[in-house]
Design a protein around this motif. Structure first.
Motif, mmCIF file in Angstrom:
data_model
loop_
_atom_site.group_PDB
_atom_site.id
_atom_site.type_symbol
_atom_site.label_atom_id
_atom_site.label_comp_id
_atom_site.label_asym_id
_atom_site.label_seq_id
_atom_site.Cartn_x
_atom_site.Cartn_y
_atom_site.Cartn_z
ATOM 1 N N GLY A 273 44.768 32.322 37.265
ATOM 2 C CA GLY A 273 43.586 31.543 36.940
ATOM 3 C C GLY A 273 42.354 32.414 36.767
ATOM 4 N N PHE A 274 41.202 31.783 36.866
ATOM 5 C CA PHE A 274 39.935 32.477 36.654
ATOM 6 C C PHE A 274 39.688 33.512 37.744
ATOM 7 C CE2 PHE A 274 35.282 32.756 37.070
ATOM 8 C CZ PHE A 274 34.940 33.085 35.769
ATOM 9 N N GLY A 275 40.027 33.175 38.986
ATOM 10 C CA GLY A 275 39.853 34.126 40.084
ATOM 11 C C GLY A 275 40.719 35.350 39.906
ATOM 12 N N TRP A 276 41.974 35.136 39.532
ATOM 13 C CA TRP A 276 42.878 36.250 39.270
ATOM 14 C C TRP A 276 42.333 37.126 38.153
ATOM 15 C CZ3 TRP A 276 45.436 37.426 34.724
ATOM 16 C CH2 TRP A 276 46.418 38.416 34.810
ATOM 17 N N LEU A 277 41.793 36.503 37.115
ATOM 18 C CA LEU A 277 41.245 37.245 35.985
ATOM 19 C C LEU A 277 40.060 38.105 36.421
ATOM 20 C CD1 LEU A 277 41.544 37.542 32.861
ATOM 21 C CD2 LEU A 277 39.745 35.820 32.655
ATOM 22 N N THR A 278 39.242 37.578 37.317
ATOM 23 C CA THR A 278 38.094 38.331 37.819
ATOM 24 C C THR A 278 38.540 39.570 38.573
ATOM 25 O OG1 THR A 278 36.835 36.258 38.017
ATOM 26 C CG2 THR A 278 35.999 38.167 39.211
ATOM 27 N N VAL A 279 39.542 39.408 39.420
ATOM 28 C CA VAL A 279 40.058 40.555 40.180
ATOM 29 C C VAL A 279 40.647 41.595 39.245
ATOM 30 C CG1 VAL A 279 41.790 41.277 41.859
ATOM 31 C CG2 VAL A 279 40.468 39.198 42.253
ATOM 32 N N GLU A 280 41.396 41.154 38.245
ATOM 33 C CA GLU A 280 41.974 42.085 37.284
ATOM 34 C C GLU A 280 40.885 42.849 36.536
ATOM 35 O OE1 GLU A 280 45.318 42.939 36.104
ATOM 36 O OE2 GLU A 280 45.486 42.358 38.213
ATOM 37 N N ALA A 281 39.823 42.152 36.148
ATOM 38 C CA ALA A 281 38.729 42.814 35.430
ATOM 39 C C ALA A 281 38.070 43.878 36.294
ATOM 40 C CB ALA A 281 37.692 41.768 34.997
ATOM 41 N N ALA A 282 37.915 43.583 37.597
ATOM 42 C CA ALA A 282 37.282 44.552 38.496
ATOM 43 C C ALA A 282 38.206 45.738 38.763
ATOM 44 C CB ALA A 282 36.902 43.870 39.806
ATOM 45 N N LEU A 283 39.491 45.475 39.022
ATOM 46 C CA LEU A 283 40.428 46.552 39.339
ATOM 47 C C LEU A 283 40.668 47.468 38.147
ATOM 48 C CD1 LEU A 283 43.119 44.655 41.467
ATOM 49 C CD2 LEU A 283 41.300 46.174 42.282
ATOM 50 N N GLN A 284 40.688 46.881 36.946
ATOM 51 C CA GLN A 284 40.949 47.664 35.737
ATOM 52 C C GLN A 284 39.668 48.215 35.114
ATOM 53 O OE1 GLN A 284 44.007 48.380 34.798
ATOM 54 N NE2 GLN A 284 44.918 47.105 36.397
ATOM 55 N N ARG A 285 38.528 47.950 35.744
ATOM 56 C CA ARG A 285 37.232 48.411 35.238
ATOM 57 C C ARG A 285 36.995 47.949 33.806
ATOM 58 N NH1 ARG A 285 37.313 54.640 37.609
ATOM 59 N NH2 ARG A 285 37.214 54.070 39.817
ATOM 60 N N ASP A 286 37.386 46.723 33.574
ATOM 61 C CA ASP A 286 37.220 46.130 32.245
ATOM 62 C C ASP A 286 35.839 45.482 32.205
ATOM 63 O OD1 ASP A 286 37.381 44.789 29.869
ATOM 64 O OD2 ASP A 286 39.384 43.986 30.205
ATOM 65 N N TYR A 287 34.813 46.279 31.891
ATOM 66 C CA TYR A 287 33.440 45.809 32.007
ATOM 67 C C TYR A 287 33.079 44.665 31.056
ATOM 68 C CZ TYR A 287 32.526 49.526 35.316
ATOM 69 O OH TYR A 287 32.569 50.332 36.429
ATOM 70 N N PRO A 288 33.521 44.653 29.821
ATOM 71 C CA PRO A 288 33.228 43.484 28.989
ATOM 72 C C PRO A 288 33.775 42.187 29.595
ATOM 73 C CG PRO A 288 33.977 45.302 27.631
ATOM 74 C CD PRO A 288 34.194 45.715 29.039
ATOM 75 N N LEU A 289 34.993 42.248 30.113
ATOM 76 C CA LEU A 289 35.584 41.063 30.730
ATOM 77 C C LEU A 289 34.880 40.724 32.037
ATOM 78 C CD1 LEU A 289 37.749 38.879 30.741
ATOM 79 C CD2 LEU A 289 39.322 40.519 31.794
#
Length: 321
Positions: A273-289
């Motif tokens: 979900g959205f929470g999982w996506l947020t964690v993935e963006a932070a861990l992968q340093r995906d700054y646009p996301l």
């Protein structure tokens, strides 16, 4: 002597909406600035240390990361106003598309959690306030202490073991969209919604109970009882209206919190979900996301508070004065 003039409901809501614009603007500036203050260049952070010089150069030129930060912000803000949050480095697609694909499960869990809070929390508070000082009151309030003390992730694991593994009534992981199966969708979100909402049920029950107890000695309550109205009618119809003003604040903040706090239960129940996506963006340093999910979460909070303000004005028109 005329009373204090009140603002019409549409104008009141419009005024609150205008006040939300600078809040979102400040959040956008802070989020963008903090993302650029991390050690190292943004391109290196997003691509990782193993990226080649050609990859770093290509990403730097593509996103204008070699420009001064105020120019970068101007480009990002221009794209944002056009509905373009950029492309995800991790998933290789538009940020808005990624958010749209993953926010559905979180919204489903949050809405069901909100329903649980309203259906259980408000009646519990009314019962405890109506029968204050009794065994029922002490029992209900004792249960709220337990509900507010139990960590969400621990309760989620207990629900997985109890309702999923031992009883086999609910799926232990995964998510089914309502388009595939309504029954499967409900079964998939019930346990996460319970885990997410139990502490807010307890909080709303306590707030409503305190409001009922506080207003019980008010002159208008005494007057209603003196007219012969049943005590249950006074509590359920009149004191409830007063308690709702307080409860709506908690319920509104709870829904906004569910959007971001869902990451805990989504990990336990393996829901992307959205929470999982947020964690993935932070861990992968995906700054646009990461910028996109932060802005969406902030917008959700602002929108919820706007709805809460509107409900205030409907329940108690004096607020518009």
């Amino acid at each position: 002597m005329s009373g204090t003039p009140t603002t019409s409901l549409p104008r009141f809501v419009a005024q609150r909406a205008l006040l939300a614009v600078p809040v979102l603007a400040v959040i956008a500036v802070l989020t963008f600035t903090l993302s650029r203050l991390a050690p190292g260049t943004p391109a290196t952070l997003m691509l990782g240390e193993g990226a080649s010089e050609e990859q770093v150069r290509h990403l730097t030129e593509r996103w204008g990361l070699d420009e001064p930060i105020y120019i970068q912000f101007g480009l990002w803000l221009r794209n944002l106003l056009q509905g373009d949050l950029g492309e995800s480095i991790r998933f290789g697609g538009p940020v808005l598309e990624m958010i749209g694909q993953h926010i559905g499960p979180t919204i489903s869990i949050a809405l069901l959690g909100l329903l649980i809070v309203i259906v259980i929390g408000i009646p519990f508070g009314l019962l405890a306030g109506h029968f204050r000082g009794t065994v029922l009151d002490r029992g209900l309030m004792g249960s709220t202490f337990v509900g507010m003390s139990v960590p969400e992730f621990w309760l989620a694991m207990l629900l997985v073991l109890g309702g999923g593994v031992h009883l086999g009534w609910f799926p232990v992981s995964g998510y089914t969209s309502p388009g595939e199966s309504i029954t499967g969708w409900l079964m998939a979100i019930i346990l996460p919604a319970i885990a997410l909402s139990i502490d807010q049920v307890a909080l709303v029950a306590r707030m409503v109970r305190d409001s009922v107890v506080t207003t019980s000695n008010e002159p208008w309550v005494t007057s209603l009882r003196a007219r012969g109205l049943a005590s249950s009618s006074v509590v359920g119809r009149h004191q409830l209206k007063s308690a709702l003003v307080t409860a709506i604040t908690v319920i509104g903040n709870a829904f906004g919190g569910f959007i971001t706090a869902a990451v805990v239960v989504e990990i336990v129940f393996n829901i992307s979900g959205f929470g999982w996506l947020t964690v993935e963006a932070a861990l992968q340093r995906d700054y646009p996301l990461l910028l996109g999910v932060v802005l969406v979460a902030a917008f959700a909070y602002v929108l919820v508070n706007l709805v809460v303000d509107a409900l205030y004005a409907v329940i108690d028109p004096r607020i518009r004065a």
